[in-house]
Scaffold this active site. Structure first.
Site, PDB file in Angstrom:
ATOM      1  CB  SER A 164     100.560  43.957  55.973  1.00 57.76           C
ATOM      2  OG  SER A 164     100.301  45.079  56.759  1.00 57.76           O
TER       3      SER A 164
ATOM      4  CB  SER B 240     102.963  45.760  58.768  1.00 57.14           C
ATOM      5  OG  SER B 240     102.330  44.504  58.553  1.00 57.14           O
TER       6      SER B 240
ATOM      7  CE  LYS C 139     104.501  41.602  58.906  1.00 56.89           C
ATOM      8  NZ  LYS C 139     103.182  41.857  58.277  1.00 56.89           N
TER       9      LYS C 139
HETATM   10  N1  GLN Z   1      97.939  48.972  57.361  1.00 51.14           N
HETATM   11  C1  GLN Z   1      96.893  48.180  57.952  1.00 51.14           C
HETATM   12  C2  GLN Z   1      96.898  48.373  59.447  1.00 51.14           C
HETATM   13  O1  GLN Z   1      97.715  49.106  59.910  1.00 51.14           O
HETATM   14  C3  GLN Z   1      97.070  46.745  57.590  1.00 51.14           C
HETATM   15  C4  GLN Z   1      98.129  46.077  58.360  1.00 51.14           C
HETATM   16  C5  GLN Z   1      98.295  44.644  58.030  1.00 51.14           C
HETATM   17  O2  GLN Z   1      97.789  44.170  57.022  1.00 51.14           O
HETATM   18  N2  GLN Z   1      98.983  43.948  58.913  1.00 51.14           N
HETATM   19  O3  GLN Z   1      96.126  47.795  60.147  1.00 51.14           O
END
Ligand code: GLN
Length: 506
Positions: A176, A152, A77
């Site tokens: 994510s 994400s 990532k």
């Molecule tokens: N969807 C969650 C957020 O927007 C988790 C994101 C993540 O785990 N980086 O905070």
């Protein structure tokens, strides 16, 4: 062995490489062809420089260490620092940033001979559940390009699902890794907080972030975790706890395993997801596991608690982006005003200090996307004097109650089962203008981050329109071996992980 090497899981390729029936050069060339053909429509990677990648791949295959991942291309990532490679967190703010060092996880993968493919797409600064907030444009779901891959870590999951990488690293602050793994039909594991070093991870919320693997099957997940797990003196929150033999511990039996079934709100739970998870439970009982009812009394407060703590930490982590040290800086020479120059505001004197403040403001205004700004504002608010006790402090207390709920539950069971996400992959654009709906897609994943416990998502079937559904398993802290064992036994009695997306069959 030739044609579709990229479709095989890592553990099979390793055996073939060791036996001499697979030439890693052939594997990487095939992979490059796939990337060139498929990435332009998928955008799993933000940018690819095929010539540069080819040179790197060949160099690694010739001179790389012959470890557990020799010759295996793994993508990471874009929030994981790779020396000299542009690392942007999919934000305009970090455009052009080339870290002077690599994350510990990158070093560990490399020490085992892996070939790193950088720049898997993501939501900006990992804020999101759909990969649509990337400054470089959204990633498409390989099973249906009209749908999101989740987020994400959507680029990482889409790359693995469509055979553009053999495995991937993602990061998980509230879901994510697990949610995109579920949406793309692959396996994704968030380790215990402290199991994997965060050194070289660009921070979102430091008390919640963890790095973990996204893979084609559970065995590969166990393999990648065993490579990246373990104490790192460069990250004081990484734990000295012994790393178990995750691959050696995999077995197909679930005799005597106690599966915790928590009561949770099923508001918004899609009927097909409920059915697939129900069927998965029946499989677990058939394999010898037995059900235990457990209470997680504060779990319904997870989303509210998370959006206080995560935004508070994000607002403070993002304070460093001021146009001075990293990446993007707004062009000078536009207005000098430290405040808006709209009606009624008087322009401050054009002093050097005012010009500097104006530069900070323009940089942050232009460098951050809308969701990042929303989080900074929310986080600053909950930390501000006057609201700190009412929000941030209360959030921390509820977090402790959530953790205590898990402690109690794990006295009665080995593994807890829940859906990974309340729905399968949604359509691009469907939730982008409704942040609350977007936040709710993590309703089942967030509590594991708040409690610091490990959790994995494994494919457990499809909806009627062919979208994958994820089954989530959670275990007590540092019990990744148990978690992977249950996931493996389940996976081995199903066929879901063999069903490839259409795009990878072309
Ligand atoms: N969807 C969650 C957020 O927007 C988790 C994101 C993540 O785990 N980086 O905070």
């Amino acid at each position: 062995m030739s044609e579709s090497l990229c479709r095989l899981p890592i553990h099979q390729l390793r055996q073939a490489i060791e036996r001499g029936t697979c030439d890693p050069r052939e594997l990487v060339h095939q992979l490059l062809d796939h990337i060139t053909q498929r990435n332009p429509s998928l955008s799993a990677y933000m940018t690819v420089d095929p010539e540069r990648l080819k040179r790197q791949l060949e160099e690694r295959v010739q001179h790389g260490p012959r470890g557990r991942l020799f010759g295996i291309p793994i993508t990471v990532k874009d929030n994981l620092c790779v020396t000299g490679e542009e690392t942007t967190c999919a934000s305009r703010m970090l455009t052009g940033f080339r870290p002077p060092y690599s994350a510990t996880v990158i070093e560990r993968l490399r020490a085992e001979g892996a070939i790193i493919i950088p720049r898997a797409n993501m939501d900006e600064f990992a804020f999101g559940s759909s990969t649509e907030t990337s400054h470089f444009g959204p990633t498409k779901n390989p099973r249906d390009p009209e749908r999101v891959p989740g987020g994400s870590s959507g680029g990482s999951a889409a790359a693995v699902a469509s055979d553009l990488a053999l495995g991937a690293l993602g990061t998980d602050t509230g879901g994510s890794i697990r949610q995109p793994a579920a949406f793309c039909g692959v396996v994704g594991l968030k380790p215990t907080y402290g199991r994997v070093s965060r050194y070289g991870l660009i921070a979102f919320a430091s008390s919640l972030d963890q790095i973990g693997p996204i893979t084609k099957d559970v065995t590969d997940c166990a393999l990648l975790l065993s490579v990246i797990a373990g104490h790192d003196p460069k990250d004081s929150t990484s734990a000295p706890t012994k790393v178990d033999d995750y691959v050696g511990g995999l077995s197909p039996s679930l005799q005597g395993v106690r599966i915790g079934l928590p009561a949770f709100s099923d508001k918004g739970l899609d009927e097909m997801v409920r059915e697939r998870v129900g069927e998965a439970l029946k499989t677990l009982w058939r394999l010898g596991a037995r059900p235990v009812e457990v209470a997680l009394p504060h779990i319904d407060q997870s989303i509210a608690t998370y959006y206080i703590i995560a935004t508070a930490e994000a607002s403070s982590n993002l304070a460093r982006y001021d146009g001075v040290q990293y990446g993007y800086r707004a062009q000078e020479g536009k207005g000098q005003g430290a405040r808006g120059e709209g009606e009624g505001s008087r322009s401050p004197k054009p002093t050097a200090q005012n010009a500097l403040i104006a530069m900070y403001q323009r940089t942050r205004q232009e460098g951050f996307g809308e969701e990042a700004k929303r989080r900074i504002i929310l986080g600053t608010y909950v930390l501000s004097r006057g609201y700190y006790d009412a929000y941030y402090l209360k959030g921390l207390k509820v977090r402790t109650l959530i953790k205590q709920g898990f402690d109690e539950a794990f006295k009665r069971c080995d593994v807890i089962v829940m859906p990974t996400s309340p729905t399968a992959a949604f359509r691009l654009g469907e939730k982008l203008d409704d942040p609350l709906q977007m936040y709710l897609s993590d309703i089942y994943t967030i509590s594991a981050n708040l409690a610091g416990v490990p959790a994995v998502s494994v494919p457990c079937g499809f909806t009627s329109n062919d979208q994958p559904v994820g089954l989530q398993l959670l275990a007590n802290t540092f019990e990744e071996a148990k978690l992977l064992q249950v996931a493996y036994a389940y996976e081995q009695s199903t066929e879901w992980h063999h069903r490839k997306p259409v795009i990878s069959e072309q």
